[in-house]
Design an enzyme around this catalytic site. Structure first.
Site, PDB file in Angstrom:
ATOM      1  N   GLU A  14       0.854  -1.185   0.000  1.00  0.00           N
ATOM      2  CA  GLU A  14       0.000   0.000   0.000  1.00  0.00           C
ATOM      3  C   GLU A  14       0.889   1.234   0.000  1.00  0.00           C
ATOM      4  OE1 GLU A  14      -3.431   2.539   0.387  1.00  0.00           O
ATOM      5  OE2 GLU A  14      -3.015   0.557  -0.428  1.00  0.00           O
ATOM      6  N   CYS A  61      -5.194   5.629   5.834  1.00  0.00           N
ATOM      7  CA  CYS A  61      -5.010   4.428   5.015  1.00  0.00           C
ATOM      8  C   CYS A  61      -6.331   3.698   4.851  1.00  0.00           C
ATOM      9  CB  CYS A  61      -3.971   3.515   5.667  1.00  0.00           C
ATOM     10  SG  CYS A  61      -3.623   2.026   4.713  1.00  0.00           S
ATOM     11  N   CYS A  64      -5.225  -0.432   6.218  1.00  0.00           N
ATOM     12  CA  CYS A  64      -5.174  -0.609   7.677  1.00  0.00           C
ATOM     13  C   CYS A  64      -6.526  -0.302   8.308  1.00  0.00           C
ATOM     14  CB  CYS A  64      -4.096   0.294   8.278  1.00  0.00           C
ATOM     15  SG  CYS A  64      -2.446  -0.061   7.668  1.00  0.00           S
ATOM     16  N   HIS A  68      -6.052   3.466  12.672  1.00  0.00           N
ATOM     17  CA  HIS A  68      -5.792   4.872  12.965  1.00  0.00           C
ATOM     18  C   HIS A  68      -6.970   5.508  13.696  1.00  0.00           C
ATOM     19  CE1 HIS A  68      -1.980   5.033  10.897  1.00  0.00           C
ATOM     20  NE2 HIS A  68      -2.524   4.346   9.911  1.00  0.00           N
ATOM     21  N   SER A 510       5.028   1.600   9.701  1.00  0.00           N
ATOM     22  CA  SER A 510       5.904   1.657   8.533  1.00  0.00           C
ATOM     23  C   SER A 510       6.852   2.841   8.573  1.00  0.00           C
ATOM     24  CB  SER A 510       5.079   1.669   7.237  1.00  0.00           C
ATOM     25  OG  SER A 510       4.489   0.395   7.021  1.00  0.00           O
ATOM     26  N   CYS A 555       3.163  -0.531   4.547  1.00  0.00           N
ATOM     27  CA  CYS A 555       1.988   0.302   4.288  1.00  0.00           C
ATOM     28  C   CYS A 555       2.462   1.745   4.238  1.00  0.00           C
ATOM     29  CB  CYS A 555       0.923   0.115   5.354  1.00  0.00           C
ATOM     30  SG  CYS A 555      -0.635   0.919   4.897  1.00  0.00           S
ATOM     31  N   CYS A 558       0.281   4.806   5.073  1.00  0.00           N
ATOM     32  CA  CYS A 558       0.224   5.236   6.463  1.00  0.00           C
ATOM     33  C   CYS A 558       1.340   6.211   6.796  1.00  0.00           C
ATOM     34  CB  CYS A 558       0.346   4.026   7.394  1.00  0.00           C
ATOM     35  SG  CYS A 558      -1.111   2.975   7.423  1.00  0.00           S
TER      36      CYS A 558
END
Length: 576
Positions: A14, A61, A64, A68, A510, A555, A558
């Site tokens: 991602e 994101c 995910c 968050h 990440s 990701c 993110c």
């Protein structure tokens, strides 16, 4: 600057990640990880109502999805000292658990498995021998010769059309592939099954959060009332659906995911000696079994492991300004007081500076790594780079004597005939993700049963509104919302002043793993892992780089965000 091997973009992740590798013959001498889109969500949140922050932060994101939002509401609850109803914590645990199982299965089959599975080779498999193989490792019912023959026919249609569709752009036929055709066919069949399976797994978020992706949350609890007599609340029918989903996930993990991981790993045991890198691992801890974020009740314990030493766990205080800091010596940001220092997220700054920090005008051949080379910052714990994620969590569970984890790890090492040091590797990182999925899906049954027991006892509370009104808040407060997201330690830090967000910073998994070097030239986790015993069989098809990078499940969406290429203004998000 000498030429480097460049992989840009890294696919099957991602977001946008660029890897540059300085080669020494066929070996990687140094690696550089660059997030190539700019981040700005923190700036977007300034001045907003803290109770709405989760709805914006969650859009960091789409893969995910809930994590968050979860970290965001926890940051506000920490600032205001809100204690959740027990049911709300259990429902959150179930939603997090569903995210883990869904995310890890999807990562293994659709983002990482094709680094080890040669799809085209499956065309030469014997369906009867494939059936025998599948039945020897699992009781999964879809394992007949006819089933695998049908799968092979579907695959052949892709190949003969000249367009591989979902299997395009692979390094098929690469000498680094080691699976026999039958194992490849079995894995491809399960790849396709996982596509259908994941639709049901995602329904749990819709039941408790109204939709998926980006389910609804609320500061002080969860956004779903419990009323067994109402069709517009969580009732007996919906509870039964949740149990069915958990059981379906558990069956797939037990009968497909775990056996496939062990079967594939058996052909790649040489990767138990590649791709560790840092040897430092960090876990914030998560999944309490009470309404408070009490680390003593966490399923995943909190701590830091340094230099592979599992005998000593170092304590973390995420509020301590001397512990977690972000550095920008090699990032395209400026700090007001200078770029030779680190900032704790409470004091974090998001000041974009590309042209004056080593940014090169695209298109470019390679980055100027002596200056800035990434839109990610470099987070550090007490000045040291950390790896976060499934391997860190499994090591933490193993080190603290978690019985199920120890049993799973020892079973895996025994089956593969590998020492415990094999955990510190690309292969160990991939296996750890599978093993923690088993731990998680089993834990979900316990949370579900506790939730049902509370309801039967007459406790249906899912929300505490005692501190909902801003008039009840102090004039200034700050809080940290943390969780163990599938990809690792996630933290959101918020400063609230006069009822509005004065500062907001998110340090994501990440960023910990994919961040660049710091001012001491200390590599991040990706960079260090790529420099650890990596030789490429073919520099024009660097599958070895993909294997190690994908083992972290990047990701980058993110870790970085977008800016308008004409005006330079950060992308604004409209919540409808």
């Amino acid at each position: 600057m000498s030429e480097r091997l460049v992989v840009d973009p890294i696919t099957r992740i991602e977001g946008h990640l660029r890897i540059e590798a300085q080669m020494d013959g066929s070996s990687i001498a140094q690696a550089y990880s660059s997030g190539t889109s700019v981040r700005g969500i923190e700036t977007i949140l300034k001045g907003r109502d803290p109770r709405d922050a989760w709805a914006f932060a969650q859009r960091i994101c789409g893969v995910c999805t809930l994590v968050h939002g979860m970290a965001s509401v926890r940051s506000v609850e920490d600032a205001l000292q809100i204690e959740l109803p027990a049911n709300a914590q259990l429902i959150r645990n179930l939603m997090i658990g569903a995210q883990y199982v869904h995310d890890h299965v999807m990562h293994f089959y659709h983002l990482h498995a094709l680094d080890w599975v040669d799809v085209v080779s499956a065309l030469g498999a014997d369906p009867k021998a494939t059936s025998d193989l599948a039945q020897s490792i699992s009781a999964w019912p879809k394992s007949s010769p006819g089933y695998f023959a049908d799968t092979q026919k579907r695959l052949k249609t892709f190949v003969e059309s000249g367009q591989l569709g979902i299997f395009a752009n692979g390094y098929w036929g690469h000498p680094a592939y080691k699976l026999p055709p039958e194992a490849n066919l079995m894995a491809v069949a399960h790849y396709l099954e996982a596509l259908a399976w994941q639709r049901d797994a995602a329904r749990l978020h819709a039941i408790f959060g109204g939709k998926n992706p980006h389910p609804n949350f609320v500061v002080g609890g969860v956004a779903c009332p419990i009323d067994l007599n109402s069709d517009s609340a969580i009732n007996a029918k919906r509870f039964a659906e949740v149990l069915d989903i958990i059981q379906s996930m558990q069956t797939f993990v037990d009968q497909v995911y775990v056996p496939d991981t062990l079967a594939i790993a058996g052909f790649y045991k040489d990767w138990a000696g590649r791709g560790e890198g840092l040897g430092n691992f960090m876990c914030y801890g998560d999944l309490p079994d009470t309404g408070t974020m009490d680390p003593a009740t966490f399923l995943f314990p909190r701590g830091v492991i340094l230099n592979r030493d599992l005998s000593t766990l170092h304590e973390i205080d995420i509020h301590d300004a001397s512990q977690i800091q972000e550095f920008v010596a090699h990032s395209w940001y400026d700090y007001d007081a200078g770029n030779d220092q680190g900032l704790h997220p409470y004091d974090g700054e998001t000041n974009l500076e590309y042209d004056g920090r080593g940014g090169v005008k695209p298109p470019y051949t390679q980055l100027d790594v002596d200056q800035g080379y990434s839109w990610m910052k470099a987070p550090r714990w007490k000045g040291q780079a950390m790896e976060v994620g499934p391997l860190a969590r499994v090591l933490m569970l193993y080190a603290t004597g978690h019985a199920q984890t120890k049993e799973l790890v020892e079973m895996t090492l025994s089956k593969l005939d590998l020492p415990v040091e094999a955990l510190f590797s690309t292969l160990g990182r991939t296996a750890a993700r599978t093993l923690e999925t088993k731990v998680m899906v089993d834990a979900m049954h316990g949370w579900y049963e506790a939730l049902i027991a509370n309801v039967k006892a007459g406790d249906t509370r899912t929300f505490d509104d005692s501190l909902w009104a801003p008039s009840s808040w102090p004039s200034e407060c700050r809080g940290a919302g943390y969780m163990e997201a599938p990809r690792g330690a996630l933290g959101h830090w918020i400063v609230i002043r006069d009822g509005k967000i004065a500062n907001y910073q998110a340090v994501v998994p990440s960023t910990w793993n994919a961040g660049p070097r710091d001012g001491s030239d200390q590599a991040g986790a990706y960079e260090a892992a790529l420099e650890d015993n990596h030789q490429l069989a073919d520099v024009k098809q660097p599958i070895e780089i993909l294997r190690t990078i994908h083992s972290f499940d990047p990701c980058i969406a993110c870790a970085v965000h977008l800016t308008d290429p004409e005006s330079g203004e950060q992308l604004r998000i409209k919540i409808s």
